[in-house]
Design a protein around this motif. Structure first.
Motif, PDB file in Angstrom:
ATOM      1  N   THR A  64     -59.549  22.480  54.425  1.00  0.00           N
ATOM      2  CA  THR A  64     -59.543  23.837  54.955  1.00  0.00           C
ATOM      3  C   THR A  64     -60.742  24.328  54.091  1.00  0.00           C
ATOM      4  OG1 THR A  64     -58.023  24.981  53.469  1.00  0.00           O
ATOM      5  CG2 THR A  64     -57.179  24.104  55.564  1.00  0.00           C
ATOM      6  N   LEU A  76     -58.644  32.519  62.246  1.00  0.00           N
ATOM      7  CA  LEU A  76     -59.662  32.573  63.496  1.00  0.00           C
ATOM      8  C   LEU A  76     -59.040  33.492  64.543  1.00  0.00           C
ATOM      9  CD1 LEU A  76     -60.163  28.694  63.942  1.00  0.00           C
ATOM     10  CD2 LEU A  76     -61.611  30.563  62.978  1.00  0.00           C
ATOM     11  N   ASN A  86     -60.887  22.146  58.879  1.00  0.00           N
ATOM     12  CA  ASN A  86     -60.503  23.367  59.530  1.00  0.00           C
ATOM     13  C   ASN A  86     -59.481  23.126  60.408  1.00  0.00           C
ATOM     14  OD1 ASN A  86     -62.764  24.301  57.933  1.00  0.00           O
ATOM     15  ND2 ASN A  86     -64.153  24.198  59.688  1.00  0.00           N
ATOM     16  N   GLN A  87     -58.262  22.423  60.059  1.00  0.00           N
ATOM     17  CA  GLN A  87     -57.275  22.229  60.828  1.00  0.00           C
ATOM     18  C   GLN A  87     -55.998  22.632  60.444  1.00  0.00           C
ATOM     19  OE1 GLN A  87     -57.279  18.004  62.368  1.00  0.00           O
ATOM     20  NE2 GLN A  87     -59.409  18.062  62.618  1.00  0.00           N
ATOM     21  N   GLU A  93     -64.593  17.527  68.894  1.00  0.00           N
ATOM     22  CA  GLU A  93     -64.139  17.488  67.628  1.00  0.00           C
ATOM     23  C   GLU A  93     -63.687  16.304  66.914  1.00  0.00           C
ATOM     24  OE1 GLU A  93     -62.954  21.025  70.128  1.00  0.00           O
ATOM     25  OE2 GLU A  93     -62.985  19.012  70.476  1.00  0.00           O
ATOM     26  N   GLY A 117     -63.341  20.810  63.224  1.00  0.00           N
ATOM     27  CA  GLY A 117     -62.220  21.532  63.347  1.00  0.00           C
ATOM     28  C   GLY A 117     -62.024  22.514  64.232  1.00  0.00           C
ATOM     29  N   LEU A 118     -60.995  23.529  64.172  1.00  0.00           N
ATOM     30  CA  LEU A 118     -60.735  24.667  64.840  1.00  0.00           C
ATOM     31  C   LEU A 118     -62.114  25.683  64.769  1.00  0.00           C
ATOM     32  CD1 LEU A 118     -57.183  25.331  64.330  1.00  0.00           C
ATOM     33  CD2 LEU A 118     -58.086  24.316  66.491  1.00  0.00           C
ATOM     34  N   GLY A 119     -62.711  26.214  65.785  1.00  0.00           N
ATOM     35  CA  GLY A 119     -63.648  27.146  65.623  1.00  0.00           C
ATOM     36  C   GLY A 119     -65.078  26.825  65.391  1.00  0.00           C
ATOM     37  N   ARG A 147     -56.302  28.231  60.738  1.00  0.00           N
ATOM     38  CA  ARG A 147     -55.726  28.543  62.162  1.00  0.00           C
ATOM     39  C   ARG A 147     -55.729  30.038  62.340  1.00  0.00           C
ATOM     40  NH1 ARG A 147     -51.259  25.598  63.083  1.00  0.00           N
ATOM     41  NH2 ARG A 147     -49.887  27.577  62.520  1.00  0.00           N
ATOM     42  N   GLN A 161     -64.242  34.333  67.002  1.00  0.00           N
ATOM     43  CA  GLN A 161     -64.804  33.100  66.649  1.00  0.00           C
ATOM     44  C   GLN A 161     -66.204  33.233  66.620  1.00  0.00           C
ATOM     45  OE1 GLN A 161     -65.209  30.420  70.228  1.00  0.00           O
ATOM     46  NE2 GLN A 161     -64.983  32.265  71.666  1.00  0.00           N
TER      47      GLN A 161
END
Length: 215
Positions: free
Chosen positions: A4, A49, A40-41, A70, A76-78, A46, A53
């Protein structure tokens, strides 16, 4: 174990198109080597976010199940704003999504992502060769890819994978021809558009058309 990091906030310096491209390249290299970082998972990331975004790239790719952006770029996310249609075919919803990404989200890099052995491009090549159109709305996909097939044929390219690469390049050009917003973003240096072709077997992406500065 997933790693992260702190999400880039609006106050942080905006990445250049070239910096984003290199970030995606490095992620793809990790993916190809079998050493992804899965950034970033995590649950904490999470949750961070939920306030908004700030993706670094928009990826307009084929809807093929093997083309998960991805994963391919080890993000990752975002991290990326993803738009997908079969054969990365452009329509009004695609253009609206891409305009939103560059004008509202201020994304510096638009990636058009195709892949070898594309079923939609294969259908368009076969339709060109036989003169027969597929049924239903698949016909609409083929009709939108056919200009790329014709462009490839004029260059002496007749195989599917060569036509895929041409279609990726043609799609980059059509984005700026179809959207004044995307054209201005590239013209003014706010964003760049690049074409990448993905190898299903090797996992590597190959750079094609470049509109704008990614140096």
């Amino acid at each position: 174990m997933a790693t992260t990091t702190t999400p880039q906030s609006p106050a942080e310096p905006r990445m250049t198109p070239g910096e984003v491209y290199r970030m995606l390249q490095e992620g793809n290299e990790r993916f190809v080597a079998g050493t992804p970082g899965h950034p970033n998972q995590g649950a904490e990331y999470r949750s961070s976010l939920t306030a908004g975004q700030n993706p670094k790239a928009v990826i307009f790719g084929c809807a093929d199940s093997r083309l998960a952006a991805e994963i391919i770029f080890d993000v990752g996310l975002g991290d990326v704003f993803v738009v997908r249609t079969a054969g990365q075919v452009i329509d009004d919803a695609v253009l609206g999504s891409l305009e939103y990404s560059v004008d509202v989200l201020n994304i510096p890099l638009v990636v058009v992502l195709g892949h070898d052995s594309c079923g939609a491009v294969t259908a368009a090549v076969e339709s060109y060769e036989t003169g027969e159109m597929p049924p239903g709305f698949i016909r609409s996909l083929v009709e939108r890819i056919t200009p790329s097939v014709l462009a490839a044929q004029r260059k002496g390219v007749t195989d599917v994978d060569g036509t895929v690469a041409e279609h990726v390049d043609q799609t980059c050009d059509r984005l700026v021809e179809s959207s004044r917003h995307l054209f201005r973003a590239v013209r003014d240096g706010r964003s760049a558009i690049i074409g990448l072709t993905y190898s299903l077997s090797g996992g590597k992406t190959t750079l094609g058309r470049v509109l704008g500065d990614i140096d």
